[in-house]
Every structure is written in C-alpha cells, then in structure tokens.
Design an enzyme around this catalytic site. Sequence first.
Site, PDB file in Angstrom:
ATOM      1  N   HIS A 243      18.960  15.459 -63.852  1.00  0.00           N
ATOM      2  CA  HIS A 243      18.618  16.793 -64.190  1.00  0.00           C
ATOM      3  C   HIS A 243      17.777  17.503 -63.035  1.00  0.00           C
ATOM      4  O   HIS A 243      16.493  17.327 -63.000  1.00  0.00           O
ATOM      5  CB  HIS A 243      17.901  17.238 -65.501  1.00  0.00           C
ATOM      6  CG  HIS A 243      18.631  16.647 -66.705  1.00  0.00           C
ATOM      7  ND1 HIS A 243      19.175  17.374 -67.741  1.00  0.00           N
ATOM      8  CD2 HIS A 243      18.418  15.236 -67.199  1.00  0.00           C
ATOM      9  CE1 HIS A 243      19.720  16.518 -68.635  1.00  0.00           C
ATOM     10  NE2 HIS A 243      19.446  15.258 -68.189  1.00  0.00           N
ATOM     11  N   PHE A 244      18.525  18.405 -62.157  1.00  0.00           N
ATOM     12  CA  PHE A 244      17.676  18.774 -60.994  1.00  0.00           C
ATOM     13  C   PHE A 244      17.421  20.194 -61.315  1.00  0.00           C
ATOM     14  O   PHE A 244      16.835  20.882 -60.263  1.00  0.00           O
ATOM     15  CB  PHE A 244      18.596  18.639 -59.827  1.00  0.00           C
ATOM     16  CG  PHE A 244      18.495  17.215 -59.183  1.00  0.00           C
ATOM     17  CD1 PHE A 244      17.554  16.284 -59.634  1.00  0.00           C
ATOM     18  CD2 PHE A 244      19.268  16.855 -58.188  1.00  0.00           C
ATOM     19  CE1 PHE A 244      17.578  15.059 -59.349  1.00  0.00           C
ATOM     20  CE2 PHE A 244      19.392  15.368 -57.754  1.00  0.00           C
ATOM     21  CZ  PHE A 244      18.615  14.798 -58.168  1.00  0.00           C
TER      22      PHE A 244
ATOM     23  N   HIS B 195      21.747   7.112 -72.259  1.00  0.00           N
ATOM     24  CA  HIS B 195      20.484   6.775 -72.468  1.00  0.00           C
ATOM     25  C   HIS B 195      20.264   6.372 -74.157  1.00  0.00           C
ATOM     26  O   HIS B 195      19.526   6.813 -74.884  1.00  0.00           O
ATOM     27  CB  HIS B 195      19.430   8.045 -72.560  1.00  0.00           C
ATOM     28  CG  HIS B 195      19.746   9.295 -72.909  1.00  0.00           C
ATOM     29  ND1 HIS B 195      20.450   9.363 -74.108  1.00  0.00           N
ATOM     30  CD2 HIS B 195      19.757  10.681 -72.290  1.00  0.00           C
ATOM     31  CE1 HIS B 195      20.803  10.780 -74.109  1.00  0.00           C
ATOM     32  NE2 HIS B 195      20.138  11.372 -73.317  1.00  0.00           N
TER      33      HIS B 195
ATOM     34  N   ASP C 294      18.045   9.574 -65.986  1.00  0.00           N
ATOM     35  CA  ASP C 294      17.868  10.780 -67.044  1.00  0.00           C
ATOM     36  C   ASP C 294      16.534  11.538 -66.363  1.00  0.00           C
ATOM     37  O   ASP C 294      15.644  11.786 -67.076  1.00  0.00           O
ATOM     38  CB  ASP C 294      17.732  10.363 -68.347  1.00  0.00           C
ATOM     39  CG  ASP C 294      17.541  11.495 -69.079  1.00  0.00           C
ATOM     40  OD1 ASP C 294      17.851  12.610 -69.111  1.00  0.00           O
ATOM     41  OD2 ASP C 294      16.943  11.361 -70.465  1.00  0.00           O
TER      42      ASP C 294
ATOM     43  N   HIS D 157       9.234  18.054 -65.679  1.00  0.00           N
ATOM     44  CA  HIS D 157       8.647  19.191 -65.948  1.00  0.00           C
ATOM     45  C   HIS D 157       7.425  19.397 -65.341  1.00  0.00           C
ATOM     46  O   HIS D 157       6.832  18.239 -65.029  1.00  0.00           O
ATOM     47  CB  HIS D 157       8.538  19.308 -67.599  1.00  0.00           C
ATOM     48  CG  HIS D 157       9.542  19.288 -68.455  1.00  0.00           C
ATOM     49  ND1 HIS D 157      10.680  20.167 -68.592  1.00  0.00           N
ATOM     50  CD2 HIS D 157      10.395  17.996 -69.027  1.00  0.00           C
ATOM     51  CE1 HIS D 157      11.583  19.929 -69.594  1.00  0.00           C
ATOM     52  NE2 HIS D 157      11.251  18.520 -69.843  1.00  0.00           N
TER      53      HIS D 157
END
Length: 441
Positions: free
Chosen positions: A61-62, A231, A302, A306
């Site tokens: 997740h970029f 996952h 994954d 944040h």
Amino acid sequence: MTSVDLKLRGGRVHLPGGPADVDVGVSAGRIVAIGQVGDAGETIDCTGLDVLPGVIDSQVHFREPGLEYKEDLESGSRSAVLGGVTAVFEMPNTKPNTDSAEAIADKLARAKDRMWCDHAFYVGATATNAPQLRELERLPGTAGVKIFMGASTGDLLVAEDSELARVLASGKRRVAIHAEDEARMNARLDERVTGDPASHPVWRDDESALLATQRILRLAREAKRRIHVLHVTTPAELELLGQNKDIATCEVTPQHLTLAGEDAYPRLGTFAQMNPPIRSGAHRDGLWHWLGQGVPDVLGSDHAPHSREEKAKEYPASPSGMPGVQTLLPLMLNHVAEGRLSLQRLIDLTSAGPQRIFGIVGKGRIVTGYDADFTIVDLKARWTIEEEWLASRCGWSPFTGMTLTGKPVGTIVRGNRVMWDGALANAAIGQPVRFEAVEFG
C-alpha cells in the site's frame, strides 16, 4: 562469444534447477546467457554473494494518491529496492479509490519516471463496479481485482454474499481477497478495550478470518473463479486452503511469521496493530507448520504505513497497518539463516510463486529470455535494522533494532542496477509488469 551489456560474475546463481556457480549475461534488459559469458559493457563482481531471481512483493500500500503524507509511489518503491524487491503489486485503497480505468491510468502516469521498481496496480471491487471488472482487470499494468470482505484502511468494502458473487462472476483472472467477516466483527466491537491494542486480535478473532475464508471459497467454487487469500493469520485457514488448492492460493506475511502477540503488544503497543492482527505465538508456530507443508504460495509484505502521530493514538482510534516492503527479504533471510526454511523455498515464495499464480510475463526465474531482474544477497552478513536505513515516509518499523543474518546487497531491474550496497541509481526506471491474461488473452 558476442559482447553483452551486463555480466554478473562470480556469484552463486539460483537457477530453476538449483544453485550453480555460473555467470549471467544481460542485453537489452533480458537474460541472454547463463554459464560462460564473454565481454560485457559492465561487469558486476558477485564473488561471495548469492544471485536470486528478483523478489516480487505482491501486496503493498503506497498510499498515493490522497495519503502521500504516509507514503507515495516514489518513497515506497525506493524502500522496495533498498530491500531487494524488484517488482510490487500496489493496492487500491487510496483517495480516491482505484476502482476505475481513469484511476488506474492516473496511477500509471504517477508511477512513470518516479517508481524505482516495476509495478502493477490492483483495481478495487465495489458494490457498484462489478459489471466493469471484467474489462478493468484486463487493463495493462493491472494486477487484477482486490476484494475487501472486512473493513480496513479506506472505504472499499464488499461484505454481502450477493455482492461478492456479482464481483466473482465478472472476469477470469485470479481475485485477491482480504478475508475477514464484516458482520462478525461488527457484532464484536465491544471486545475492543480502550487503551489496550492486545484486544485487537480478540475483536478480529480467528473465527472472523476463518468464516470469511469459508464463505469466499464456497462463492468462488460456485462462480468457478480462482482466488488468492491475502495475509492468512490462522493455522485453521491454511489447513482449509490446503484442501482447496484447485481454486485457491494464499499468502503469508513476514510479520505474522516473526511477531507474537504476547511480546509484540506490550513492546510495540499500537505499532503492532494491523489487519488481520498479529496473533499469538501458537498461531505463528502454526503458520510455520503449514509453510513447511507447502500450503502458502507467496510472501507479501502488506506494507501499510501510517505516520507516527497516527499510530501513537490511543487504541482503537489508532489505524491498523505497518511498513514492511523494505524488511520483507531481510527478515526472511534471517529465518533461512536460523533454519526455519530453505533458501529454495524462499525463492519460490518471492519470485517463482508470484509468477506462477498471477501469470506474470518474463519474471520470477533466472532463465534465458526473461527480464534481467536479480536480487543479490550476502547470506552471511550480520547487521542491525536502524531507522537511518529505512526509506518509507512514515520513518519507523516494528523491526528497528533487530539484528539479522542475511542482507540484500544489490537490486537489478531489467538489467539496471538500481541499488548496490545501500546506494541508489541516479534515476527511477520502473515500468508496468506484464501479465499473460492481458498480453495474450
């Protein structure tokens, strides 16, 4: 012998048939010779090093567009190549969601000349875009369709069986699944204890994961659609998935293979919080058991960063997710060094496995004609993960301070040395990954 553009000399090269002390010749971004290689425009001395097929991380997740303060395509892919990763599949829960042809085109445009590694983007399934998915999944640069059965970061959610069935009926490529049961988790919200992230796996419990996996297997079989469960965190799911290999593949992550809740939550607090959760040491040991049985097909990081400020909020206001693309290979090399799996098995999980189950063109193996993607490692290097090494914009890792054996030394993408000994090339050269279903369907 004619001259080649690039020669890798003196390393132990991991071919489909096993390791061999051979040279590898590269021209025009492709592997052209294995064995004795003549003159070369550039020669890289790999003496004492192992040359692996390029590592493919099929779940990152970029955060771009919309959440660039956490990560963007440049910083995320920079993290990837510093960790030895040559290609990534990026997830659709951005702002706006990646759920249309326009959104895919936007991400590909953003990636051009900014991403350090090769890349593909998932399109997110929604309750409304199901009829379009059969066309969207075939767009160049698209990794396929991603379904969130349980709410996670972002607002992509397909929770009802009727909606899931519509999505599965639209298209032919393998569909990636986040399998947590939304109804069960909603019913268990009171299990969350304010200020106690150790209650996270109590809330999002084993049954939430197993129930969703059971449901999606049933629906996939009815739709005659191949799925890929992401996952996986419970041994019971892996046992079930092992009984359904004709229709389902699955992924495990380094963090679920490395961390145990008994230690992680007291030590890391909300920085150990992710979906599905870090569970107990017994769960971790169970994942290793089924890994030894050959059930998981791939490893994915994954990678879900944040900011420190967000993660420092009191649970459950704190968001779920942790960075991981840069530490995926180092953590797993350490597990190899400690005897938990073979290097051959790791290679299958990170290169040949993704190529096989996603139908990637020209990647995943060191063979003549394939892209010249190599991950070069020092299996004996003893080192400690330090924050200064981390490139993710979030600036932290749950593994900071961990001492490991085995380190990525070089990352070569289509014959371009994009990272060597911690130093980056002058320019990002990542291109879209190609897929059989798109190229030849």
